[in-house]
Design a protein around this motif. Structure first.
Motif, mmCIF file in Angstrom:
data_model
loop_
_atom_site.group_PDB
_atom_site.id
_atom_site.type_symbol
_atom_site.label_atom_id
_atom_site.label_comp_id
_atom_site.label_asym_id
_atom_site.label_seq_id
_atom_site.Cartn_x
_atom_site.Cartn_y
_atom_site.Cartn_z
ATOM 1 N N ARG A 111 50.357 50.867 31.003
ATOM 2 C CA ARG A 111 51.214 51.577 31.960
ATOM 3 C C ARG A 111 50.567 51.603 33.348
ATOM 4 N N THR A 112 49.237 51.785 33.374
ATOM 5 C CA THR A 112 48.521 51.796 34.653
ATOM 6 C C THR A 112 48.625 50.451 35.350
ATOM 7 N N LYS A 113 48.533 49.385 34.589
ATOM 8 C CA LYS A 113 48.687 48.025 35.139
ATOM 9 C C LYS A 113 50.048 47.874 35.811
ATOM 10 N N THR A 114 51.085 48.399 35.182
ATOM 11 C CA THR A 114 52.432 48.322 35.761
ATOM 12 C C THR A 114 52.543 49.156 37.029
ATOM 13 N N ILE A 115 51.974 50.352 37.008
ATOM 14 C CA ILE A 115 52.064 51.253 38.166
ATOM 15 C C ILE A 115 51.315 50.686 39.369
ATOM 16 N N LEU A 116 50.104 50.181 39.150
ATOM 17 C CA LEU A 116 49.299 49.649 40.253
ATOM 18 C C LEU A 116 49.713 48.226 40.636
ATOM 19 N N GLY A 117 50.404 47.545 39.715
ATOM 20 C CA GLY A 117 50.825 46.182 40.005
ATOM 21 C C GLY A 117 49.694 45.185 40.006
ATOM 22 N N THR A 118 48.587 45.500 39.339
ATOM 23 C CA THR A 118 47.426 44.618 39.326
ATOM 24 C C THR A 118 46.551 44.970 38.126
ATOM 25 N N THR A 119 45.671 44.034 37.760
ATOM 26 C CA THR A 119 44.647 44.319 36.745
ATOM 27 C C THR A 119 43.262 44.373 37.373
ATOM 28 N N ASP A 120 43.220 44.320 38.693
ATOM 29 C CA ASP A 120 41.946 44.281 39.408
ATOM 30 C C ASP A 120 41.423 45.697 39.646
ATOM 31 N N PHE A 121 41.151 46.391 38.553
ATOM 32 C CA PHE A 121 40.590 47.738 38.669
ATOM 33 C C PHE A 121 39.704 47.997 37.450
ATOM 34 N N THR A 122 38.854 49.010 37.565
ATOM 35 C CA THR A 122 37.955 49.409 36.485
ATOM 36 C C THR A 122 38.422 50.745 35.924
ATOM 37 N N ALA A 123 38.459 50.854 34.604
ATOM 38 C CA ALA A 123 38.920 52.079 33.937
ATOM 39 C C ALA A 123 37.768 52.720 33.163
ATOM 40 N N LEU A 124 37.576 54.018 33.362
ATOM 41 C CA LEU A 124 36.488 54.766 32.722
ATOM 42 C C LEU A 124 37.064 55.726 31.676
ATOM 43 N N TYR A 125 36.468 55.724 30.487
ATOM 44 C CA TYR A 125 36.936 56.603 29.408
ATOM 45 C C TYR A 125 35.746 57.164 28.646
ATOM 46 N N ASP A 126 35.942 58.318 27.989
ATOM 47 C CA ASP A 126 34.861 58.899 27.204
ATOM 48 C C ASP A 126 34.859 58.334 25.782
ATOM 49 N N LYS A 127 33.917 58.776 24.962
ATOM 50 C CA LYS A 127 33.704 58.159 23.651
ATOM 51 C C LYS A 127 34.836 58.415 22.660
ATOM 52 N N GLY A 128 35.707 59.382 22.945
ATOM 53 C CA GLY A 128 36.839 59.619 22.060
ATOM 54 C C GLY A 128 37.804 58.447 22.006
ATOM 55 N N TYR A 129 37.743 57.588 23.000
ATOM 56 C CA TYR A 129 38.638 56.425 23.083
ATOM 57 C C TYR A 129 37.984 55.151 22.536
ATOM 58 N N HIS A 130 36.753 55.268 22.029
ATOM 59 C CA HIS A 130 36.007 54.082 21.585
ATOM 60 C C HIS A 130 36.497 53.641 20.206
ATOM 61 N N THR A 131 37.513 52.804 20.192
ATOM 62 C CA THR A 131 38.064 52.226 18.977
ATOM 63 C C THR A 131 38.150 50.719 19.171
ATOM 64 N N GLY A 132 37.649 49.953 18.207
ATOM 65 C CA GLY A 132 37.541 48.510 18.377
ATOM 66 C C GLY A 132 38.837 47.831 18.761
ATOM 67 N N ILE A 133 39.914 48.113 18.038
ATOM 68 C CA ILE A 133 41.177 47.436 18.312
ATOM 69 C C ILE A 133 41.726 47.804 19.689
ATOM 70 N N GLU A 134 41.510 49.047 20.120
ATOM 71 C CA GLU A 134 41.986 49.475 21.434
ATOM 72 C C GLU A 134 41.177 48.806 22.551
ATOM 73 N N ILE A 135 39.873 48.672 22.343
ATOM 74 C CA ILE A 135 39.037 47.978 23.328
ATOM 75 C C ILE A 135 39.456 46.521 23.436
ATOM 76 N N LYS A 136 39.757 45.893 22.311
ATOM 77 C CA LYS A 136 40.227 44.503 22.322
ATOM 78 C C LYS A 136 41.516 44.381 23.127
ATOM 79 N N LYS A 137 42.499 45.235 22.859
ATOM 80 C CA LYS A 137 43.779 45.170 23.564
ATOM 81 C C LYS A 137 43.589 45.391 25.064
ATOM 82 N N ALA A 138 42.703 46.324 25.423
ATOM 83 C CA ALA A 138 42.463 46.613 26.837
ATOM 84 C C ALA A 138 41.850 45.407 27.541
ATOM 85 N N LEU A 139 40.875 44.771 26.912
ATOM 86 C CA LEU A 139 40.234 43.602 27.520
ATOM 87 C C LEU A 139 41.195 42.426 27.602
#
Length: 515
Positions: free
Chosen positions: A272-300
């Motif tokens: 959703r953030t990619k759509t709002i900003l219209g770009t993928t040229d940004f860095t996203a910071l998250y805490d350890k609660g979001y550390h899930t392998g499949i989610e990290i794969k999809k994000a990358l």
């Protein structure tokens, strides 16, 4: 002693002040009025239920103005807003002395979750015009907002079983007492038996609902709310509100109300953030609660650089020098090398694993050198020797780890960015609970107004009342007279009188992404 005295309440006034004269020229209620007036209702699609008979409906702009004023002044209750219409001079000016009923006010918020989200996106367009959104660094986080549902009215299978066991014990007790009771006490005992039987039927119905829904818990007052851990070992029946906050001025650029934890939220919010900003040229910071392998794969795979805090491992070696991070992986040969330079290989089989609701597969890596290794006692307590598990997502997790190690200073900014809106909304404004009932959509409408109010407050504080008001005045003028969009307005503004008011950098408009 002399005191300052007020005016005589019964004294007639020859030239009374108008409402507009009473409200100061720089009062922020005028900003609310101008902000709403430049909204095109055809684009926002507010729902107002009308009938051909009876009184006409209130204009959606008037109800939107009332809500924005309320949330900016820490008032969310529809009954309280109705009261403000009768006594608050600013609200009288804003609504031109209209007094909508509290049911009308409440129904507007209930029916317009999608339109409220569009108003939130409109605040982002204005913020982008003033270059208040950097779009290069964002931080994501979530916060729990209590639901209108007590813990007592939240059930899981174990809790229902405890209640049923207690009721069965009571029924046995009363049935035995009934058999031995005289005629005077039988009626009292029968009433008790009837009471407990009705309760048992209620709990059995809840158990069936739980089984049919496939959910782990059920809430009776607000059906979509869930019991969650809020802090330490304290739990509340709540909603989990996901947000993405831009680092430049701590402005939220997206929000989503859910009843799930953080483990599966990362990729969806970044998409959703990619759509709002219209770009993928940004860095996203998250805490350890979001550390899930499949989610990290999809994000990358979205092409976004992420930094997700790495949770500590639950099983460490007796000596920290033999922890998992000291084993080197050779991707070409698919093997590990331990600190003692022994090679751990795999048989190539994949084994199913699960953690919480996440299912994945792993490979096992072993070595025959463990029984004779001099460092065995330092490395493992397993009698069969050291076993290394490598997840199917390990390569993506490694990319995330390298991102954090390459720029730890950037990751340290996460908390100050992501927590800024929560500190204001929850601690300063007192919005630590959802005021609506009956579902995620209604809760989302409540949260939407919170973030609209927050963004407006931030823009007023950063830009200044006067500059923001003049911008909105020109926007309303062009919108009403020429029916132009915000993009067209920005182009026309270059030749307007506002060139003498705004610095040139206010006109460099970043691309406005559609959402």
């Amino acid at each position: 002693m002399q005191f300052i005295e007020g005016k005589n309440r019964t004294q007639s006034i020859l030239f009374p002040e108008t409402l507009d004269q009473i409200i100061e020229p720089d009062n922020e209620v005028r900003i609310i009025d101008l902000f709403v007036e430049n909204i095109d209702l055809n684009d926002f699609k507010f729902i107002i239920k009308t009938t051909k008979e009876g009184r006409p409906a209130y204009h959606p702009k008037d109800l939107l103005k009332l809500y924005l004023y309320g949330y900016l002044n820490h008032i969310r209750s529809s009954r309280q807003l109705e009261k403000e219409c009768k006594r608050n001079i600013e609200v009288k000016w804003l609504l031109k002395e209209l007094i909508p009923d509290h049911n009308t006010i409440s129904n507007f918020r209930r029916d317009n979750e999608k339109a409220i989200r569009k108003v939130f996106h409109h605040t982002l367009k204005v913020a982008k015009h003033f270059e208040l959104i950097g779009g290069t660094l964002v931080a994501g986080d979530s916060t729990k907002l209590r639901a209108q549902n007590s813990k007592k009215n939240n059930f899981n299978e174990a809790k229902i079983e405890r209640h049923l066991s207690y009721i069965d014990a009571k029924l046995d007790e009363h049935n035995k007492a009934l058999a031995e009771a005289d005629e005077d006490n039988k009626q009292i005992i029968e009433q008790e038996i009837k009471k407990y039987t009705e309760r048992k039927t209620g709990y059995e119905n809840l158990s069936r609902q739980l089984e049919q829904s496939g959910e782990a818990q059920i809430s009776t007052s607000d059906p979509e709310s869930r019991q969650m851990m809020t802090r330490n070992n304290i739990s509340e029946v709540a909603y989990n509100v996901q947000t993405v906050v831009d680092a430049k001025h701590n402005l939220p650029i997206d929000y989503k109300v859910t009843n799930n934890n953080d483990s599966r939220a990362l990729s969806g919010m970044l998409r959703r953030t990619k759509t709002i900003l219209g770009t993928t040229d940004f860095t996203a910071l998250y805490d350890k609660g979001y550390h899930t392998g499949i989610e990290i794969k999809k994000a990358l795979e979205l092409g976004i650089e992420i930094m997700v805090a790495i949770p500590g491992t639950s099983s460490n070696a007796p000596d920290e020098n033999y922890n998992m991070n000291h084993f080197r992986y050779d991707e070409l040969n698919d093997m590990y090398t331990c600190p003692q330079q022994q090679v751990l290989t795999t048989n190539g089989n994949w084994y199913k694993k699960s953690k919480d609701s996440n299912h994945y597969v792993v490979k096992h890596y072993k070595t025959n050198a463990c029984p004779v290794c001099s460092a065995r006692e330092l490395c493992t307590k397993n009698k069969k020797g050291r076993l290394i598990e490598r997840s199917e997502y390990a390569s993506y997790v490694e990319i995330n780890r390298l991102n954090i190690e390459a720029d730890p200073a950037t990751y340290k900014k996460r908390q100050s960015i992501a927590e800024h809106p929560y500190g204001t909304i929850k601690r300063q404004w007192g919005f630590c609970y959802i005021i609506t009932k009956k579902g995620t959509k209604r809760a989302s409408a409540d949260a939407g107004f919170m973030f609209i109010a927050y963004n407006l407050r931030r823009m007023i504080n950063i830009i200044g009342k006067n500059v923001f008001m003049k911008f909105l005045q020109e926007l309303v003028f062009l919108f009403l007279r020429r029916k132009v969009s915000l993009k067209c307005f920005i182009a026309k503004m270059k030749h307007s009188f506002l060139n003498t008011i705004f610095p040139k950098h206010f006109y460099r408009q970043p691309e406005i992404a559609s959402n």
